[in-house]
Design a protein around this motif. Structure first.
Motif, PDB file in Angstrom:
ATOM      1  N   SER A 277       0.877  -1.227   0.087  1.00 14.39           N
ATOM      2  CA  SER A 277       0.049  -0.175  -0.130  1.00 14.39           C
ATOM      3  C   SER A 277       0.787   1.225   0.121  1.00 14.39           C
ATOM      4  N   LEU A 278       2.126   1.366   0.883  1.00  6.98           N
ATOM      5  CA  LEU A 278       2.744   2.395   0.942  1.00  6.98           C
ATOM      6  C   LEU A 278       3.558   2.673  -0.454  1.00  6.98           C
ATOM      7  N   HIS A 279       3.875   1.483  -1.126  1.00  7.37           N
ATOM      8  CA  HIS A 279       4.345   1.671  -2.507  1.00  7.37           C
ATOM      9  C   HIS A 279       3.522   2.076  -3.756  1.00  7.37           C
ATOM     10  N   GLN A 280       2.293   1.773  -3.562  1.00  4.96           N
ATOM     11  CA  GLN A 280       1.383   2.248  -4.429  1.00  4.96           C
ATOM     12  C   GLN A 280       1.083   3.700  -4.161  1.00  4.96           C
ATOM     13  N   VAL A 281       0.872   4.296  -2.904  1.00  4.18           N
ATOM     14  CA  VAL A 281       0.804   5.744  -2.664  1.00  4.18           C
ATOM     15  C   VAL A 281       1.908   6.676  -3.214  1.00  4.18           C
ATOM     16  N   ARG A 282       3.225   6.007  -3.188  1.00 10.42           N
ATOM     17  CA  ARG A 282       4.376   6.660  -3.580  1.00 10.42           C
ATOM     18  C   ARG A 282       4.184   6.858  -5.180  1.00 10.42           C
ATOM     19  N   ARG A 283       3.822   5.884  -5.695  1.00 11.16           N
ATOM     20  CA  ARG A 283       3.597   5.750  -7.421  1.00 11.16           C
ATOM     21  C   ARG A 283       2.275   6.854  -7.599  1.00 11.16           C
ATOM     22  N   ASP A 284       1.298   6.654  -6.973  1.00 11.07           N
ATOM     23  CA  ASP A 284       0.191   7.669  -7.273  1.00 11.07           C
ATOM     24  C   ASP A 284       0.682   9.059  -7.006  1.00 11.07           C
ATOM     25  N   ARG A 285       1.520   9.427  -6.046  1.00  8.82           N
ATOM     26  CA  ARG A 285       1.906  10.609  -5.849  1.00  8.82           C
ATOM     27  C   ARG A 285       2.890  11.244  -6.910  1.00  8.82           C
ATOM     28  N   LEU A 286       3.592  10.415  -7.490  1.00  2.93           N
ATOM     29  CA  LEU A 286       4.204  11.062  -8.640  1.00  2.93           C
ATOM     30  C   LEU A 286       3.237  11.299  -9.766  1.00  2.93           C
ATOM     31  N   ASP A 287       2.352  10.348 -10.210  1.00  4.37           N
ATOM     32  CA  ASP A 287       1.246  10.612 -11.223  1.00  4.37           C
ATOM     33  C   ASP A 287       0.405  11.756 -10.889  1.00  4.37           C
ATOM     34  N   MET A 288      -0.045  11.972  -9.630  1.00  8.01           N
ATOM     35  CA  MET A 288      -0.889  13.172  -9.473  1.00  8.01           C
ATOM     36  C   MET A 288      -0.155  14.301  -9.453  1.00  8.01           C
ATOM     37  N   ALA A 289       0.918  14.374  -9.184  1.00  7.29           N
ATOM     38  CA  ALA A 289       1.720  15.689  -9.125  1.00  7.29           C
ATOM     39  C   ALA A 289       1.933  15.931 -10.609  1.00  7.29           C
ATOM     40  N   GLN A 304       6.956  14.649   0.052  1.00  4.29           N
ATOM     41  CA  GLN A 304       7.352  13.401   0.590  1.00  4.29           C
ATOM     42  C   GLN A 304       6.258  12.780   1.618  1.00  4.29           C
ATOM     43  N   GLY A 305       5.018  13.359   1.487  1.00  3.36           N
ATOM     44  CA  GLY A 305       3.921  12.739   2.376  1.00  3.36           C
ATOM     45  C   GLY A 305       2.781  12.170   1.268  1.00  3.36           C
ATOM     46  N   ASN A 306       1.768  11.799   1.970  1.00  2.21           N
ATOM     47  CA  ASN A 306       0.772  11.364   1.201  1.00  2.21           C
ATOM     48  C   ASN A 306      -0.328  12.324   0.713  1.00  2.21           C
ATOM     49  N   PHE A 307       0.292  13.367   0.350  1.00  2.00           N
ATOM     50  CA  PHE A 307      -0.664  14.815   0.179  1.00  2.00           C
ATOM     51  C   PHE A 307       0.428  15.459  -0.873  1.00  2.00           C
ATOM     52  N   LEU A 308      -0.335  16.486  -1.461  1.00  2.29           N
ATOM     53  CA  LEU A 308       0.344  17.526  -2.111  1.00  2.29           C
ATOM     54  C   LEU A 308       0.164  19.053  -1.916  1.00  2.29           C
ATOM     55  N   ARG A 348      -4.397  21.773   0.049  1.00  2.00           N
ATOM     56  CA  ARG A 348      -3.654  20.525   0.149  1.00  2.00           C
ATOM     57  C   ARG A 348      -4.494  19.236  -0.266  1.00  2.00           C
ATOM     58  N   LEU A 349      -3.917  18.694  -1.048  1.00  2.28           N
ATOM     59  CA  LEU A 349      -4.484  17.494  -1.647  1.00  2.28           C
ATOM     60  C   LEU A 349      -4.183  16.173  -1.370  1.00  2.28           C
ATOM     61  N   VAL A 350      -4.909  15.269  -0.804  1.00  2.00           N
ATOM     62  CA  VAL A 350      -4.289  13.820  -0.551  1.00  2.00           C
ATOM     63  C   VAL A 350      -4.337  12.976  -1.782  1.00  2.00           C
ATOM     64  N   VAL A 351      -2.977  12.216  -1.656  1.00  2.00           N
ATOM     65  CA  VAL A 351      -2.990  11.426  -2.744  1.00  2.00           C
ATOM     66  C   VAL A 351      -4.026  10.463  -2.813  1.00  2.00           C
ATOM     67  N   ARG A 352      -4.647  10.214  -3.945  1.00  2.00           N
ATOM     68  CA  ARG A 352      -5.745   9.184  -4.068  1.00  2.00           C
ATOM     69  C   ARG A 352      -5.439   8.223  -5.547  1.00  2.00           C
ATOM     70  N   PRO A 353      -5.948   7.184  -5.583  1.00  2.00           N
ATOM     71  CA  PRO A 353      -5.862   6.338  -7.214  1.00  2.00           C
ATOM     72  C   PRO A 353      -6.146   7.369  -8.354  1.00  2.00           C
ATOM     73  N   GLN A 354      -5.677   6.786  -9.381  1.00  2.00           N
ATOM     74  CA  GLN A 354      -5.745   7.728 -10.651  1.00  2.00           C
ATOM     75  C   GLN A 354      -7.243   7.925 -11.027  1.00  2.00           C
ATOM     76  N   VAL A 355      -7.951   6.936 -10.775  1.00  2.00           N
ATOM     77  CA  VAL A 355      -9.383   7.519 -11.145  1.00  2.00           C
ATOM     78  C   VAL A 355      -9.926   8.342 -10.550  1.00  2.00           C
ATOM     79  N   ASP A 356      -9.680   8.716  -9.306  1.00  2.00           N
ATOM     80  CA  ASP A 356     -10.327   9.872  -8.462  1.00  2.00           C
ATOM     81  C   ASP A 356      -9.474  11.125  -8.963  1.00  2.00           C
ATOM     82  N   VAL A 357      -8.042  11.041  -9.101  1.00  2.00           N
ATOM     83  CA  VAL A 357      -7.380  12.160  -9.390  1.00  2.00           C
ATOM     84  C   VAL A 357      -8.011  12.670 -10.965  1.00  2.00           C
TER      85      VAL A 357
END
Length: 553
Positions: A277-289, A304-308, A348-357
């Motif tokens: 789950s942590l690995h997926q959040v880190r990947r989603d953070r890059l995509d969301m940014a 470096q958090g689970n938010f931008l 401040r926007l929390v990192v979420r799955p790509q469909v939500d982004v």
């Protein structure tokens, strides 16, 4: 909901209404897509929720075990000695007890940051020395300048949040350890690692092992954020046995509930799922940014958090964007106007799955640039209007124009009549007893990685020379200096001007740098209104891993 959304935000003591309140207001039994509460969206897994659902009646019916039993299970998982750990009903309970038991007169904290680190000590009459993070440097914290600020203010407790909330700024472990050694004579140093599990800039970034062997260091950790279970309310701190035991002795007998116990005892069988789950959040953070950075005029700060942390285009009002996203698109975001050191131009926007982004980006496009009911950014902003969405904060800022300047009875003066900042006078002699230099460990300049915000590039911050932090042996705590007269405290710059924060040596010599007597909240340092007025426009390994739950350090 459209007619009631603003009242929902103004009627809550927190920064946003609860999900339960928003669900009730929606009328359809479903809450909005949540980009507000920084929760892990991938953990617990659906199978874990199903397992808890089967045991729901038992969990809700009976008392939990004592906190010692639950703490011992968690410590076995993290390979930490139980005598060095205290578990609380959320990190906020632990912050409250740290303030009551260990903060005597003053606390320093960089801002913007988690609100309880500023609000809690002020509520109990402590002086809070707020060190403004500069937008022009991407909100990066320079530890050398922060150390100089603490020395100039003679602050007794220092707080570091790593990563910081809301900007996600990260400090490397060696720099944090060096800071702890340089501040070894303080009453207390708190390293808040609530979001550290989501960082991937370093393999082993935590300083829990170092905290257990130091006399004045506490590391705070959150389980609700990491495990995606804010509603359970559980977190823990790590310190030497004396400090941890002092906090643990004051906690209520059953401060941990049965859900917390059940989850803690489940974790040993689900380490692999948690690591994934942590690995997926880190990947989603890059995509969301990347997706957010494509929006014109929107600035995204590295995190470096689970938010931008994002800055809206010029002219956008955060409360308008927030309310329209909620009413028109059923998307909940965190508008940061009521966060000291920030303004309503930031979200401040929390990192979420790509469909939500994708849904978020589409909603922002319509709200910021669309024509339906008017775009949120029609032209560059004018005037001094401010709205945080929280009534108490609005009253504070409306009384001071957001920059510590009292408004005349007839309203704000025209721009030409606004008072200019008072020039910084010459140095004021400091008594020799107060001029205690940093310990020898601070002689080496503290390396600080300054992130570059997107899409525009910010200049690199120059390193602080070693001479700024002379090497001297540690000395006992400094005696308090008398407070400077109120008339000598300089006025803060007006909101329309770039922030004026003097260099570290000037802070020590400025007329406003005299100490506030203990028990007087904030006066004599940077007040909440003054800090709000500063608005310069300018796959790594981690514990636990799929192989198990190794040492928490």
């Amino acid at each position: 909901m459209a007619d009631n959304v603003t009242s929902l935000f103004r009627g809550t003591a927190a920064h946003s209404p609860s999900m339960a309140a928003l669900t009730r207001e929606g009328g359809d039994g479903a809450g909005p897509v949540d980009f507000c509460i920084p929760c892990n969206p991938y953990f617990p897994t659906p199978a874990m929720f199903d397992e808890m659902a089967v045991r729901l009646r038992e969990i809700l019916t009976y008392y939990p075990s004592g906190a010692d039993t639950i703490t011992a299970e968690l410590c076995g998982l993290l390979q930490l000695p139980p005598q060095c750990v205290a578990m609380g009903n959320g990190s906020t309970e632990l912050i409250t007890w740290i303030d009551h038991l260990l903060v005597r007169e003053s606390l320093a904290v960089p801002v913007p940051t988690f609100g309880r680190w500023t609000d809690q000590p002020m509520e109990t009459g402590k002086r809070v020395d707020m060190f403004p993070l500069q937008e022009s440097s991407g909100f990066a914290l320079d530890l050398a300048q922060y150390a100089e600020f603490i020395r100039a203010r003679n602050t007794r407790v220092a707080v570091l949040c790593n990563p910081n909330n809301p900007d996600g700024g990260f400090l490397h472990k060696h720099a944090v350890v060096q800071f702890m050694d340089a501040m070894a004579d303080l009453d207390l140093i708190v390293i808040d690692e609530s979001f550290l599990e989501f960082a991937d800039a370093e393999n082993e970034p935590s300083v829990v092992q170092e905290a257990m062997i130091r006399p004045n260091v506490i590391v705070l950790r959150s389980l609700g954020k990491n495990f995606g279970l804010h509603g359970i309310r559980f977190g823990y701190l790590v310190a030497n046995p004396a400090l941890a035991g002092k906090v643990r002795s004051m906690l209520p007998k059953w401060n941990l509930n049965s859900f917390a116990e059940y989850v803690v005892f489940m974790l040993k069988e689900h380490g692999a799922e948690y690591a994934q789950s942590l690995h997926q959040v880190r990947r989603d953070r890059l995509d969301m940014a990347g997706q957010l950075s494509s929006l014109p005029g929107l600035t995204v700060y590295p995190s470096q958090g689970n938010f931008l942390f994002v800055r809206l285009p010029v002219g956008a009002e955060g409360t308008v964007v927030r309310d329209r996203l909620l009413t028109e698109h059923r998307i909940l975001v965190r508008e940061c106007g009521n966060k000291i050191g920030s303004s309503s131009r930031f979200l401040r926007l929390v990192v979420r799955p790509q469909v939500d982004v994708r849904r978020l980006v589409s909603g922002l496009e319509q709200v910021l640039y669309g024509t339906r009911r008017g775009a949120a950014v029609p032209e560059p902003a004018t005037g001094t209007g401010y709205s945080s969405g929280t009534a108490a904060v609005d009253r504070l800022v409306s009384a001071t124009n957001g920059a510590g300047l009292r408004l005349p009875p007839g309203g704000p003066p025209p721009p030409a009549q606004l008072p200019m900042p008072t020039p910084m006078p010459g140095p004021v002699p400091v008594p020799a007893a107060a001029a205690v230099p940093l310990p020898a460990a601070a002689a080496v300049p503290l390396p600080v990685a300054v992130p570059q915000p997107m899409p525009q590039q910010m200049p690199q911050q120059m390193p602080v020379p070693a001479a700024a932090m002379p090497a001297m042996p540690a000395m006992p705590a400094m005696p308090s200096m008398p407070a400077m007269p109120a008339a000598m405290v300089p006025m803060a710059p007006v909101a329309q001007m770039a922030p004026m924060v003097p260099a570290a040596p000037q802070m020590a010599a400025a007329p406003g740098a005299g100490l506030t007597p203990p028990g007087v909240p904030a006066h004599g340092g940077l007040t909440a209104a003054q800090v709000r007025g500063t608005d310069g426009l300018a796959p790594a390994a981690s514990w636990p891993n799929p192989a198990g739950w190794p040492n928490a350090g």
